[in-house]
Write an enzyme that holds these catalytic residues in place. Structure first.
Site, PDB file in Angstrom:
ATOM      1  N   GLU A  46       0.835  -1.227   0.000  1.00  0.00           N
ATOM      2  CA  GLU A  46       0.000   0.000   0.000  1.00  0.00           C
ATOM      3  C   GLU A  46       0.855   1.256   0.000  1.00  0.00           C
ATOM      4  OE1 GLU A  46      -3.221  -1.639  -0.822  1.00  0.00           O
ATOM      5  OE2 GLU A  46      -2.919   0.502  -0.757  1.00  0.00           O
TER       6      GLU A  46
HETATM    7  C1  LIG Z   1       2.832  -9.818   0.268  1.00  0.00           C
HETATM    8  C2  LIG Z   1       2.612  -8.710  -0.707  1.00  0.00           C
HETATM    9  C3  LIG Z   1       1.323  -8.374  -1.068  1.00  0.00           C
HETATM   10  C4  LIG Z   1       1.123  -7.372  -2.027  1.00  0.00           C
HETATM   11  N1  LIG Z   1      -0.167  -7.104  -2.458  1.00  0.00           N
HETATM   12  C5  LIG Z   1      -0.331  -6.296  -3.533  1.00  0.00           C
HETATM   13  C6  LIG Z   1      -1.614  -6.176  -4.159  1.00  0.00           C
HETATM   14  O1  LIG Z   1      -2.606  -6.740  -3.711  1.00  0.00           O
HETATM   15  N2  LIG Z   1      -1.715  -5.417  -5.275  1.00  0.00           N
HETATM   16  C7  LIG Z   1      -0.642  -4.775  -5.810  1.00  0.00           C
HETATM   17  O2  LIG Z   1      -0.803  -4.111  -6.827  1.00  0.00           O
HETATM   18  N3  LIG Z   1       0.581  -4.843  -5.223  1.00  0.00           N
HETATM   19  C8  LIG Z   1       0.762  -5.592  -4.108  1.00  0.00           C
HETATM   20  N4  LIG Z   1       2.001  -5.710  -3.535  1.00  0.00           N
HETATM   21  C9  LIG Z   1       3.105  -4.928  -4.067  1.00  0.00           C
HETATM   22  C10 LIG Z   1       3.524  -3.813  -3.125  1.00  0.00           C
HETATM   23  O3  LIG Z   1       2.542  -2.818  -3.078  1.00  0.00           O
HETATM   24  C11 LIG Z   1       4.894  -3.304  -3.607  1.00  0.00           C
HETATM   25  O4  LIG Z   1       5.833  -4.308  -3.256  1.00  0.00           O
HETATM   26  C12 LIG Z   1       5.267  -1.980  -3.016  1.00  0.00           C
HETATM   27  O5  LIG Z   1       4.449  -0.971  -3.539  1.00  0.00           O
HETATM   28  C13 LIG Z   1       6.728  -1.597  -3.296  1.00  0.00           C
HETATM   29  O6  LIG Z   1       7.057  -1.814  -4.620  1.00  0.00           O
HETATM   30  P1  LIG Z   1       8.373  -2.653  -4.973  1.00  0.00           P
HETATM   31  O7  LIG Z   1       8.305  -3.925  -4.228  1.00  0.00           O
HETATM   32  O8  LIG Z   1       8.507  -2.719  -6.435  1.00  0.00           O
HETATM   33  O9  LIG Z   1       9.564  -1.806  -4.369  1.00  0.00           O
HETATM   34  P2  LIG Z   1      10.297  -0.546  -5.065  1.00  0.00           P
HETATM   35  O10 LIG Z   1       9.296   0.393  -5.601  1.00  0.00           O
HETATM   36  O11 LIG Z   1      11.325  -1.073  -6.001  1.00  0.00           O
HETATM   37  O12 LIG Z   1      10.997   0.097  -3.815  1.00  0.00           O
HETATM   38  C14 LIG Z   1      12.216  -0.391  -3.236  1.00  0.00           C
HETATM   39  C15 LIG Z   1      12.660   0.590  -2.162  1.00  0.00           C
HETATM   40  O13 LIG Z   1      12.914   1.866  -2.744  1.00  0.00           O
HETATM   41  C16 LIG Z   1      12.139   2.871  -2.150  1.00  0.00           C
HETATM   42  N5  LIG Z   1      11.689   3.813  -3.182  1.00  0.00           N
HETATM   43  C17 LIG Z   1      11.201   3.543  -4.395  1.00  0.00           C
HETATM   44  N6  LIG Z   1      10.878   4.659  -5.044  1.00  0.00           N
HETATM   45  C18 LIG Z   1      11.165   5.678  -4.228  1.00  0.00           C
HETATM   46  C19 LIG Z   1      11.049   7.088  -4.327  1.00  0.00           C
HETATM   47  N7  LIG Z   1      10.545   7.680  -5.397  1.00  0.00           N
HETATM   48  N8  LIG Z   1      11.464   7.824  -3.273  1.00  0.00           N
HETATM   49  C20 LIG Z   1      11.950   7.241  -2.159  1.00  0.00           C
HETATM   50  N9  LIG Z   1      12.094   5.917  -2.016  1.00  0.00           N
HETATM   51  C21 LIG Z   1      11.692   5.141  -3.031  1.00  0.00           C
HETATM   52  C22 LIG Z   1      10.980   2.147  -1.499  1.00  0.00           C
HETATM   53  O14 LIG Z   1      10.444   2.870  -0.394  1.00  0.00           O
HETATM   54  C23 LIG Z   1      11.620   0.838  -1.085  1.00  0.00           C
HETATM   55  O15 LIG Z   1      12.232   0.973   0.161  1.00  0.00           O
HETATM   56  C24 LIG Z   1       2.221  -6.671  -2.561  1.00  0.00           C
HETATM   57  C25 LIG Z   1       3.522  -7.004  -2.154  1.00  0.00           C
HETATM   58  C26 LIG Z   1       3.727  -8.009  -1.265  1.00  0.00           C
HETATM   59  C27 LIG Z   1       5.134  -8.391  -0.915  1.00  0.00           C
END
Ligand SMILES: Cc1cc2nc3c(=O)[nH]c(=O)nc-3n(C[C@H](O)[C@H](O)[C@H](O)COP(=O)(O)OP(=O)(O)OC[C@H]3O[C@@H](n4cnc5c(N)ncnc54)[C@H](O)[C@@H]3O)c2cc1C
Length: 597
Positions: A438
């Site tokens: 989220e």
């Molecule tokens: C168990 C689980 C359930 C999930 N359920 C859903 C779901 O139902 N629907 C759905 O669509 N998604 C879902 N997700 C996805 C989840 O919302 C994402 O994992 C999350 O939004 C982060 O994206 P990412 O994993 O690609 O990390 P990234 O976006 O790659 O981020 C990696 C790190 O970089 C930081 N970062 C990235 N961009 C910036 C920025 N601009 N400024 C500062 N810091 C930044 C982040 O805070 C994080 O610490 C789920 C994930 C998991 C693991």
């Protein structure tokens, strides 16, 4: 793990004593949401949570989910629990009666979700995502789509999801590449792959309704070219449900919430229907995300509550060592660990956070109802401002601390916490995701600092600052000695928050890295201060009520007062360190050379 008991007395305290929950009955459509009815609702969901959902928590953790014949199967007992909730009308608790819902206020839905999450976070995900899909569709869908899909989501025969994430598009949803081609008859052909989709497929319902972000061929690049579509797993056609090119390709193997299916989903020429306007998908998705963010904040609080209950029960029974001041239970082989200051520190931290967070959640949730339904536009605007401001704080502060509190519960259990039998290590694993999905907590902090603080020249912020300042001024003028020890530290934290805000407004404007580097610490400073304010208000109330009650009721208020004192003396001082960190600026972070990492 002891049987979870829903904190009904405390829910009543925050919703009806600290805040005016009864004001909900004055909102159109909510006339029947009287305190008596709400009490009965919370009691019933508390019972279901203890008796049905909690026993399934370990089962879900151990069995997880699996794919059989291309479909996801959930753990033993999940389907029966879902059907029980369905039959009781719980899926539509705060849904519109026009679609078969119970028509309860949003805030009561939030209050009712806490016991479900405490008992079984993984199971509650299926319910929560269905609510989220309902919300987005109810707000942005066409009448035709609403008529076709909402009754199924409300009666729980179908479930919902939120399909945003793709391998290359996590935080940065502008990178979404799932395609939507206009099929000419009001429908679109959706093709692409989504990952990490919670409740993406399962056997709890006949059908799964995906709300998905995709891009039309002529859409502008980035976030401004994203649209939202409804794509059912099975498509209604001629009175039947037919396959719609939606496949769960695999399941993620996760650290926690194993009972919740986290799916990789492929959409292949799947028929989808546009929700809202083309290229305005993020606006529609935000309806879902805002409600979802508050809900994830509740997850932090709910896990902390479950962790506290388990730790308190353990600390009463585990006999180790003697009290520093001499044996407290000389007839026993050793004293219960509850006598040790360090164990008490951990238990009280959990309790002070949990009760404070419950108050903050209730405040935000009640404001959301007023923002949606109050007849006076000025009141609606004020409520919406405050709820928007508080949402990232509720989400990030409460999940960061929720995880900390789950860890403390494990620590209270010692080695027994680290082994599976006691269930607290599951709470730690389950809690961890709440800081990530989220919108990661880092992104929540940027939302607070970059969007919410400057919004309308600080108008959102004033909705919080004004009541806090008014309360503190009134208390300082009254100079009630019983309140002074609480008010002075809260006033100090509030002063720090105001100065940090002014610093951010000035420095962040000149250099965005200053704001980015300060954001998380600022959000925490905000969270600690907000809880400090609420604890002072709760203490004031408890002081008055303690004097006029006896027995269990008096004990409840005395414990409130004691917990308030613990919070301001032992947790609120963290605001000093956070203030110093915010004002230290971005240099130590940004001057570090990239190549040295
Ligand atoms: C168990 C689980 C359930 C999930 N359920 C859903 C779901 O139902 N629907 C759905 O669509 N998604 C879902 N997700 C996805 C989840 O919302 C994402 O994992 C999350 O939004 C982060 O994206 P990412 O994993 O690609 O990390 P990234 O976006 O790659 O981020 C990696 C790190 O970089 C930081 N970062 C990235 N961009 C910036 C920025 N601009 N400024 C500062 N810091 C930044 C982040 O805070 C994080 O610490 C789920 C994930 C998991 C693991």
């Amino acid at each position: 793990m002891p049987e979870y008991q829903a904190p009904l007395r405390d829910l009543r305290f925050v919703y009806y004593e600290l805040f005016d929950g009864e004001s909900l009955t004055a909102l159109p459509g909510y006339e029947e949401a009287t305190p008596d009815l709400v009490e009965a609702v919370l009691e019933e969901i508390g019972k279901i949570s203890s008796e049905v959902l909690q026993p399934l928590n370990k089962v879900g953790d151990e069995e997880g989910c699996r794919i059989e014949d291309g479909h996801v199967r959930t753990a033993t007992g999940f389907k029966e629990a879902w059907d029980l909730l369905r039959e009781g009308g719980w899926m539509g608790l705060s849904a519109d009666p026009e679609y078969g819902g119970q028509g309860m206020p949003y805030a009561i839905g939030v209050a009712a979700s806490e016991p479900m999450i405490s008992a079984n976070l993984a199971f509650s995900m299926y319910v929560f995502l269905t609510h989220g899909a309902y919300d987005a569709l109810a707000h942005h869908g066409s009448d035709e789509l609403k008529a076709a899909f909402l009754p199924h989501l409300v009666d729980g025969s179908w479930a919902g999801t939120m399909c945003l994430t793709e391998p290359q598009a996590g935080t940065d949803l502008g990178l979404v590449s799932t395609r939507a081609i206009d099929a000419g008859d009001g429908a679109y052909e959706i093709t692409g792959s989504k990952i990490f989709i919670s409740a993406g497929d399962h056997d709890l319902t006949d059908n799964v309704v995906h709300l998905i972000l995709a891009r039309m061929p002529d859409a502008p690049p980035g976030i401004k070219g994203i649209s939202m579509f409804l794509v059912p797993k099975l498509r209604p056609e001629g009175g039947r449900l037919v396959p719609n090119g939606v496949t769960c390709v695999s399941l993620e193997h996760k650290m926690g919430i194993s009972g919740s299916s986290t799916c990789v989903i492929a959409f292949e020429d799947s028929v989808g229907y546009l929700i809202g306007e083309p290229n305005k998908g993020m606006r529609a998705m935000f309806t879902m995300m805002n409600a979802a963010r508050l809900h994830v904040g509740v997850q932090g609080l709910a896990i902390a509550e479950a962790a506290y209950q388990a730790a308190a029960a353990f600390a009463r029974e585990r006999l180790q060592g003697r009290a520093l001041t001499g044996p407290k239970f000389p007839n026993l082989e050793a004293d219960p660990i509850l006598v040790h200051p360090d164990v008490r520190r951990m238990l009280l931290s959990m309790r002070a956070f949990t009760e404070g967070a419950r108050a903050l959640t209730a405040w935000a949730a009640l404001e959301i109802d007023h923002a949606r339904s109050h007849p006076d536009p000025a009141r609606r605007e004020a409520a919406d401002d405050l709820a928007s401001l508080l949402t990232p704080v509720v989400k990030a502060f409460q999940t960061d601390l929720g995880f900390e509190m789950a860890n403390l519960a494990l620590q209270v259990h010692g080695g027994y916490g680290y082994v599976r039998e006691y269930g607290v290590e599951q709470l730690v694993r389950d809690a961890r995701i709440t800081q990530i999905y989220e919108g990661t907590n880092g992104i929540q902090a940027l939302d607070l600092v970059g969007r919410k603080l400057p919004a309308h020249m600080g108008r959102y912020l004033r909705r919080f600052f004004h009541p806090v300042a008014a309360f503190l001024e009134a208390e300082q003028a009254t100079a009630d000695p019983a309140m002074a020890e609480l008010v002075a530290p809260v006033a100090k934290a509030f002063d720090r928050l105001q100065r940090a805000t002014a610093w951010l407004a000035q420095e962040g404007m000149k250099d965005p890295d200053q704001a980015g580097a300060a954001a998380t610490d600022y959000l925490h400073l905000f969270g600690y201060t907000a809880l400090g304010y609420l604890w002072a208000r709760m203490a004031k109330l408890a002081l008055a009520k303690e004097a006029e009650t006896t027995g269990e009721e008096a004990a409840f208020y005395q414990a409130k007062l004691a917990t308030a004192r613990f919070y301001v003396q032992r947790m609120l001082p963290r605001s000093g360190a956070l203030f110093a960190t915010v004002l230290s600026g971005s240099g130590a972070i940004m001057d570090f050379p990239d190549e040295a990492f």
